[in-house]
Design an enzyme around this catalytic site. Sequence first.
Site, mmCIF file in Angstrom:
data_model
loop_
_atom_site.group_PDB
_atom_site.id
_atom_site.type_symbol
_atom_site.label_atom_id
_atom_site.label_comp_id
_atom_site.label_asym_id
_atom_site.label_seq_id
_atom_site.Cartn_x
_atom_site.Cartn_y
_atom_site.Cartn_z
ATOM 1 N N ARG A 143 0.837 -1.210 0.000
ATOM 2 C CA ARG A 143 0.000 0.000 0.000
ATOM 3 C C ARG A 143 0.874 1.264 0.000
ATOM 4 N NH1 ARG A 143 -2.403 2.016 4.440
ATOM 5 N NH2 ARG A 143 -2.724 0.004 5.435
ATOM 6 N N TYR A 145 -14.669 15.592 -17.147
ATOM 7 C CA TYR A 145 -15.052 14.174 -17.114
ATOM 8 C C TYR A 145 -16.196 13.941 -16.116
ATOM 9 C CZ TYR A 145 -14.466 9.170 -16.312
ATOM 10 O OH TYR A 145 -14.676 7.828 -16.168
ATOM 11 N N LYS A 198 -6.850 4.200 -20.012
ATOM 12 C CA LYS A 198 -7.180 4.536 -21.393
ATOM 13 C C LYS A 198 -5.976 4.286 -22.315
ATOM 14 C CE LYS A 198 -10.908 5.679 -19.267
ATOM 15 N NZ LYS A 198 -11.290 7.030 -18.927
ATOM 16 N N ASP A 202 -6.020 17.295 -16.237
ATOM 17 C CA ASP A 202 -6.281 15.897 -16.617
ATOM 18 C C ASP A 202 -5.946 15.733 -18.101
ATOM 19 O OD1 ASP A 202 -7.415 13.504 -17.484
ATOM 20 O OD2 ASP A 202 -9.257 13.728 -16.316
#
Length: 385
Positions: free
Chosen positions: A51, A104, A201, A176
């Site tokens: 983590r 988005y 993506k 972004d």
Amino acid sequence: MEEDRIDTKLVHSGEKPCPLTRALRVPVYMTSTFVYENFDELMKGRYFYTRIQNPTLEVLEEKLAEIEGGERALVTASGMAAITIAVMSCLEKDGRVVTSDIIYGGTHDLFTKILPRLGFEVSYVDFGDISRLEEELKRGASVVYFESPANPTMKVIDIEEVSKVAHEAGVTVLFDNTFATPYCQQPLRLGVDVNIESLTKYLSGHGDALGGAVIGRRDYILNLRGTWSTIFGATMSPLNAWLVLRGVKTLHVRMERHCRNAMVLAEFLEDHPKVKRVLYPGLPSHPQHEIAKKQMRCFGGMLSFEVENTTIAMNVMNNLRMSYIGVSLGDVETLVEWPAYMTHMTMPRKERRKLGITDTLIRVSVGLEDPDDIIEDFDQALSQA
Ligand SMILES: *Cc1c(COP(=O)(O)O)cnc(C)c1O
């Protein structure tokens, strides 16, 4: 320009053969913990718990930092995890986000459903109107947030100009870059402070892994890792990092074809009698084509187009034989989606209309098929619509 050598960086940056085994590829370190024989060793240890950090993730982070021209990178479980912690880490009590009005869908949900509940103010501004943005920043802000080309209207915003205005007001700029990718556009070199990518993506490119990345200055990223990502548990799976690494290495080759296929489809659609309007930054008819030319190396694989009415829009999508209906983007297959009824469904219609997200707008993620097959597919779909 430095970014002109991005092809070599995509192949080599961050990676070297294992000195022990001479394996060319970094292994998938699929382990939650790292163990030591004694405390001396532990004190000298580099990894403790995935983590916090993991060697497979670290290779991807080094690669992304070099590709984007940033000091450090942090990878996360998804693009939304990256956006959420990147924004929230900049907010203190009474913090305020000034965001571009067209963003988005998931980010829009974060800004409308979560941040206001926690007492943060979010203001939506048309970033194409710089004096309006300047005015808004006079009220003070913690973060300026935007995308370009923006989803799904393909609106292009002047990254250098927005960054300059924000910096004059002393505000941190978050961006972004998912639609453009670092191959087409390098926001850190255009003035933004923090760049975010959904690795799901184009960067992974094969539709098989979720992931996100935040790239920026050393101190910012160290705090993001040590505090935000570790506490929120936003960590990426090592297997997904490995898949993204495999994809990133060919980003330049894939993007070149995505861009070429998108341009060919955009030109075809623009000439089609059943198409009202095509929105692709590479077309001279695009309202911000000049800004796109200034800040993008090439224009990406995303485009949108409008037809006469919703019946035609639905028929076009139903008629497509090779292309699929789906919400993601940047995959090898051509994907279409209907923003008003899919990705932007939660946005009130009045607001959608104001932003140009009409009910007849169709978004296309142009894939890597033969361009003639893509055109034939849209041609037959339109002619029967
Ligand atoms: C997909 C996407 C995101 C979110 O990424 P996930 O990996 O799905 O969480 C953010 N911004 C843009 C522009 C996207 O297309």
